[in-house]
Design a protein around this motif. Structure first.
Motif, PDB file in Angstrom:
ATOM      1  N   LYS A   1     -13.666 -22.951  25.579  1.00  0.00           N
ATOM      2  CA  LYS A   1     -13.231 -21.842  24.727  1.00  0.00           C
ATOM      3  C   LYS A   1     -11.715 -21.822  24.552  1.00  0.00           C
ATOM      4  O   LYS A   1     -11.214 -21.294  23.559  1.00  0.00           O
ATOM      5  CB  LYS A   1     -13.697 -20.511  25.320  1.00  0.00           C
ATOM      6  N   ASN A   2     -10.998 -22.370  25.509  1.00  0.00           N
ATOM      7  CA  ASN A   2      -9.531 -22.397  25.437  1.00  0.00           C
ATOM      8  C   ASN A   2      -9.001 -23.749  24.982  1.00  0.00           C
ATOM      9  O   ASN A   2      -7.813 -24.046  25.189  1.00  0.00           O
ATOM     10  CB  ASN A   2      -8.941 -22.035  26.799  1.00  0.00           C
ATOM     11  N   ALA A   3      -9.857 -24.545  24.362  1.00  0.00           N
ATOM     12  CA  ALA A   3      -9.451 -25.868  23.890  1.00  0.00           C
ATOM     13  C   ALA A   3      -8.266 -25.818  22.922  1.00  0.00           C
ATOM     14  O   ALA A   3      -7.338 -26.636  23.037  1.00  0.00           O
ATOM     15  CB  ALA A   3     -10.644 -26.571  23.241  1.00  0.00           C
ATOM     16  N   PRO A   4      -8.230 -24.875  21.939  1.00  0.00           N
ATOM     17  CA  PRO A   4      -7.060 -24.830  21.035  1.00  0.00           C
ATOM     18  C   PRO A   4      -5.745 -24.622  21.781  1.00  0.00           C
ATOM     19  O   PRO A   4      -4.721 -25.211  21.414  1.00  0.00           O
ATOM     20  CB  PRO A   4      -7.375 -23.626  20.130  1.00  0.00           C
ATOM     21  N   LEU A   5      -5.770 -23.779  22.805  1.00  0.00           N
ATOM     22  CA  LEU A   5      -4.560 -23.537  23.594  1.00  0.00           C
ATOM     23  C   LEU A   5      -4.164 -24.770  24.392  1.00  0.00           C
ATOM     24  O   LEU A   5      -2.979 -25.115  24.486  1.00  0.00           O
ATOM     25  CB  LEU A   5      -4.788 -22.347  24.528  1.00  0.00           C
ATOM     26  N   LEU A   6      -5.143 -25.463  24.942  1.00  0.00           N
ATOM     27  CA  LEU A   6      -4.866 -26.647  25.761  1.00  0.00           C
ATOM     28  C   LEU A   6      -4.294 -27.790  24.924  1.00  0.00           C
ATOM     29  O   LEU A   6      -3.583 -28.652  25.447  1.00  0.00           O
ATOM     30  CB  LEU A   6      -6.154 -27.101  26.457  1.00  0.00           C
ATOM     31  N   ARG A   7      -4.613 -27.802  23.618  1.00  0.00           N
ATOM     32  CA  ARG A   7      -4.072 -28.855  22.753  1.00  0.00           C
ATOM     33  C   ARG A   7      -2.603 -28.622  22.422  1.00  0.00           C
ATOM     34  O   ARG A   7      -1.895 -29.549  22.022  1.00  0.00           O
ATOM     35  CB  ARG A   7      -4.880 -28.917  21.447  1.00  0.00           C
ATOM     36  N   LYS A   8      -2.133 -27.384  22.559  1.00  0.00           N
ATOM     37  CA  LYS A   8      -0.770 -27.038  22.161  1.00  0.00           C
ATOM     38  C   LYS A   8       0.224 -27.078  23.319  1.00  0.00           C
ATOM     39  O   LYS A   8       1.354 -27.529  23.156  1.00  0.00           O
ATOM     40  CB  LYS A   8      -0.755 -25.647  21.521  1.00  0.00           C
ATOM     41  N   VAL A   9      -0.194 -26.563  24.470  1.00  0.00           N
ATOM     42  CA  VAL A   9       0.720 -26.485  25.619  1.00  0.00           C
ATOM     43  C   VAL A   9       0.018 -27.020  26.865  1.00  0.00           C
ATOM     44  O   VAL A   9      -1.216 -27.034  26.940  1.00  0.00           O
ATOM     45  CB  VAL A   9       1.180 -25.027  25.870  1.00  0.00           C
ATOM     46  N   TYR A  10       0.827 -27.419  27.818  1.00  0.00           N
ATOM     47  CA  TYR A  10       0.252 -27.893  29.076  1.00  0.00           C
ATOM     48  C   TYR A  10      -0.042 -26.707  29.989  1.00  0.00           C
ATOM     49  O   TYR A  10       0.847 -25.915  30.317  1.00  0.00           O
ATOM     50  CB  TYR A  10       1.184 -28.857  29.804  1.00  0.00           C
ATOM     51  N   ILE A  11      -1.294 -26.593  30.365  1.00  0.00           N
ATOM     52  CA  ILE A  11      -1.743 -25.602  31.342  1.00  0.00           C
ATOM     53  C   ILE A  11      -2.768 -26.305  32.221  1.00  0.00           C
ATOM     54  O   ILE A  11      -3.650 -27.001  31.696  1.00  0.00           O
ATOM     55  CB  ILE A  11      -2.407 -24.384  30.674  1.00  0.00           C
ATOM     56  N   PRO A  12      -2.652 -26.187  33.541  1.00  0.00           N
ATOM     57  CA  PRO A  12      -3.695 -26.775  34.396  1.00  0.00           C
ATOM     58  C   PRO A  12      -5.068 -26.247  33.989  1.00  0.00           C
ATOM     59  O   PRO A  12      -5.280 -25.035  33.917  1.00  0.00           O
ATOM     60  CB  PRO A  12      -3.296 -26.298  35.796  1.00  0.00           C
ATOM     61  N   LYS A  13      -5.976 -27.126  33.722  1.00  0.00           N
ATOM     62  CA  LYS A  13      -7.275 -26.721  33.167  1.00  0.00           C
ATOM     63  C   LYS A  13      -8.098 -25.880  34.131  1.00  0.00           C
ATOM     64  O   LYS A  13      -8.940 -25.077  33.707  1.00  0.00           O
ATOM     65  CB  LYS A  13      -8.052 -27.971  32.733  1.00  0.00           C
ATOM     66  N   TYR A  14      -7.860 -26.067  35.421  1.00  0.00           N
ATOM     67  CA  TYR A  14      -8.659 -25.300  36.385  1.00  0.00           C
ATOM     68  C   TYR A  14      -8.300 -23.820  36.388  1.00  0.00           C
ATOM     69  O   TYR A  14      -9.028 -23.001  36.963  1.00  0.00           O
ATOM     70  CB  TYR A  14      -8.473 -25.873  37.790  1.00  0.00           C
ATOM     71  N   ILE A  15      -7.170 -23.459  35.734  1.00  0.00           N
ATOM     72  CA  ILE A  15      -6.759 -22.058  35.671  1.00  0.00           C
ATOM     73  C   ILE A  15      -7.833 -21.201  35.001  1.00  0.00           C
ATOM     74  O   ILE A  15      -8.065 -20.050  35.402  1.00  0.00           O
ATOM     75  CB  ILE A  15      -5.419 -21.929  34.897  1.00  0.00           C
TER      76      ILE A  15
ATOM     77  N   GLN B   1     -11.082 -34.315  34.424  1.00  0.00           N
ATOM     78  CA  GLN B   1     -10.356 -33.444  33.494  1.00  0.00           C
ATOM     79  C   GLN B   1      -9.562 -34.190  32.426  1.00  0.00           C
ATOM     80  O   GLN B   1      -9.356 -33.687  31.311  1.00  0.00           O
ATOM     81  CB  GLN B   1      -9.422 -32.515  34.267  1.00  0.00           C
ATOM     82  N   ASP B   2      -9.111 -35.408  32.708  1.00  0.00           N
ATOM     83  CA  ASP B   2      -8.365 -36.174  31.724  1.00  0.00           C
ATOM     84  C   ASP B   2      -9.225 -36.621  30.558  1.00  0.00           C
ATOM     85  O   ASP B   2      -8.706 -36.989  29.490  1.00  0.00           O
ATOM     86  CB  ASP B   2      -7.708 -37.394  32.378  1.00  0.00           C
ATOM     87  N   LYS B   3     -10.536 -36.587  30.723  1.00  0.00           N
ATOM     88  CA  LYS B   3     -11.457 -36.999  29.656  1.00  0.00           C
ATOM     89  C   LYS B   3     -11.832 -35.837  28.740  1.00  0.00           C
ATOM     90  O   LYS B   3     -12.472 -36.042  27.702  1.00  0.00           O
ATOM     91  CB  LYS B   3     -12.740 -37.582  30.261  1.00  0.00           C
ATOM     92  N   PHE B   4     -11.440 -34.607  29.138  1.00  0.00           N
ATOM     93  CA  PHE B   4     -11.863 -33.431  28.366  1.00  0.00           C
ATOM     94  C   PHE B   4     -11.420 -33.494  26.915  1.00  0.00           C
ATOM     95  O   PHE B   4     -12.152 -33.106  26.011  1.00  0.00           O
ATOM     96  CB  PHE B   4     -11.296 -32.153  29.005  1.00  0.00           C
ATOM     97  N   VAL B   5     -10.195 -33.991  26.695  1.00  0.00           N
ATOM     98  CA  VAL B   5      -9.627 -33.994  25.342  1.00  0.00           C
ATOM     99  C   VAL B   5     -10.466 -34.810  24.364  1.00  0.00           C
ATOM    100  O   VAL B   5     -10.460 -34.568  23.139  1.00  0.00           O
ATOM    101  CB  VAL B   5      -8.170 -34.524  25.388  1.00  0.00           C
ATOM    102  N   LEU B   6     -11.222 -35.756  24.860  1.00  0.00           N
ATOM    103  CA  LEU B   6     -12.055 -36.605  23.994  1.00  0.00           C
ATOM    104  C   LEU B   6     -13.323 -35.890  23.540  1.00  0.00           C
ATOM    105  O   LEU B   6     -13.980 -36.332  22.583  1.00  0.00           O
ATOM    106  CB  LEU B   6     -12.459 -37.878  24.752  1.00  0.00           C
ATOM    107  N   TYR B   7     -13.678 -34.766  24.200  1.00  0.00           N
ATOM    108  CA  TYR B   7     -14.931 -34.071  23.887  1.00  0.00           C
ATOM    109  C   TYR B   7     -14.712 -32.662  23.348  1.00  0.00           C
ATOM    110  O   TYR B   7     -15.657 -31.963  23.046  1.00  0.00           O
ATOM    111  CB  TYR B   7     -15.803 -34.006  25.148  1.00  0.00           C
ATOM    112  N   MET B   8     -13.451 -32.218  23.275  1.00  0.00           N
ATOM    113  CA  MET B   8     -13.169 -30.868  22.802  1.00  0.00           C
ATOM    114  C   MET B   8     -13.147 -30.820  21.269  1.00  0.00           C
ATOM    115  O   MET B   8     -12.711 -31.735  20.631  1.00  0.00           O
ATOM    116  CB  MET B   8     -11.827 -30.371  23.375  1.00  0.00           C
TER     117      MET B   8
END
Length: 262
Positions: free
Chosen positions: A94-108, A255-262
């Motif tokens: 659900k927070n994929a758009p935010l993760l594409r713009k700025v670096y935030i630890p995904k586990y947050i 977690q590094d593979k998430f960007v390929l599936y978002m």
């Protein structure tokens, strides 16, 4: 690795607080009752379940002393488990758009959902206090020990939530499977019945359920006044640590593979 996560957690603590505050406001934004709904909802559900199961067993509480308190404890802790893990499951995607713009630890994001569910659970405990006062249930000194099964349940849910959030990114259907699993788990957590009322192989199956141990441990502290036994301490703590280690390890590995599936 643990030091790294602690450092990140401290660095992003204000973000975590803001996310929890945002979810809290969004949940009650259109609610007329507001936070009071967190108290009224478990009270009404407890009343319905008490009426139903009292009728089915043809007794007031199926021979269980303080059945209303017994039922509400099981209901509150299982609802916390279900809410925490279900919200954490969808949090990263659900927070994929935010993760594409700025670096935030995904586990947050799974961490924030688990914290938010714990806050909701804390408000719901007002309903438990009201039911205990209304039914005249004794207040035992061991009630303070109930913090241990609650905190270990939170850690257990966090580990499950991390695993589910990682799995959901790759496999969307896990959401539907988890809903069915939680329904089955609810009937195997001794929420509205005591283990003394059943026999045979089913007893051993239920005892393999970690959620049952968290609920029973909390009842031992709050309802029975017997406190925690050594098996309760070891099982609750052990399941929490194993869940967190597995969930965090798999989440970090993938977690590094998430960007390929978002």
């Amino acid at each position: 690795m643990l030091k790294l996560y602690i450092k990140d957690f401290w660095r992003y603590r204000y973000l975590l607080q803001n996310l929890i505050s945002r979810d809290f406001k969004l949940k009650y934004r259109r609610s007329v009752l507001g936070v009071a709904w967190s108290v009224l909802n478990p009270l009404m559900m407890c009343l319905v379940m008490w009426a139903v199961f009292s009728s089915i067993f043809n007794t007031r509480g199926a021979g269980i002393e303080n059945f209303a308190v017994f039922l509400l404890i099981g209901q509150l802790l299982f609802n916390f488990f279900r809410e925490s893990t279900s919200m954490a499951m969808e949090s990263v995607l659900k927070n994929a758009p935010l993760l594409r713009k700025v670096y935030i630890p995904k586990y947050i994001f799974p961490l924030e959902k688990s914290c938010f569910a714990l806050v909701n659970c804390a408000f719901s405990f007002v309903a438990l206090v009201l039911v205990m006062l209304f039914t005249g249930a004794p207040i035992h000194p061991t009630i303070l020990l109930g913090i241990y099964p609650l905190i270990t349940l939170y850690v257990f849910c966090l580990g499950i939530g991390l695993f589910l959030s990682m799995t959901y990114v790759f496999f969307r259907d896990i959401m539907h499977i988890w809903e069915v699993f939680c329904t089955a788990l609810m009937y195997g957590s001794a929420i509205f019945y005591s283990l003394d009322q059943i026999s045979g192989w089913l007893v051993y199956v239920i005892q393999l359920n970690p959620v049952y141990w968290y609920i029973e441990s909390f009842r031992a502290c709050v309802l029975y006044g017997t406190g925690l036994t050594l098996p309760m301490v070891l099982i609750c703590g052990g399941c929490a640590l194993i869940s967190l280690a597995v969930g965090l390890g798999l989440f970090k590995h993938n977690q590094d593979k998430f960007v390929l599936y978002m």
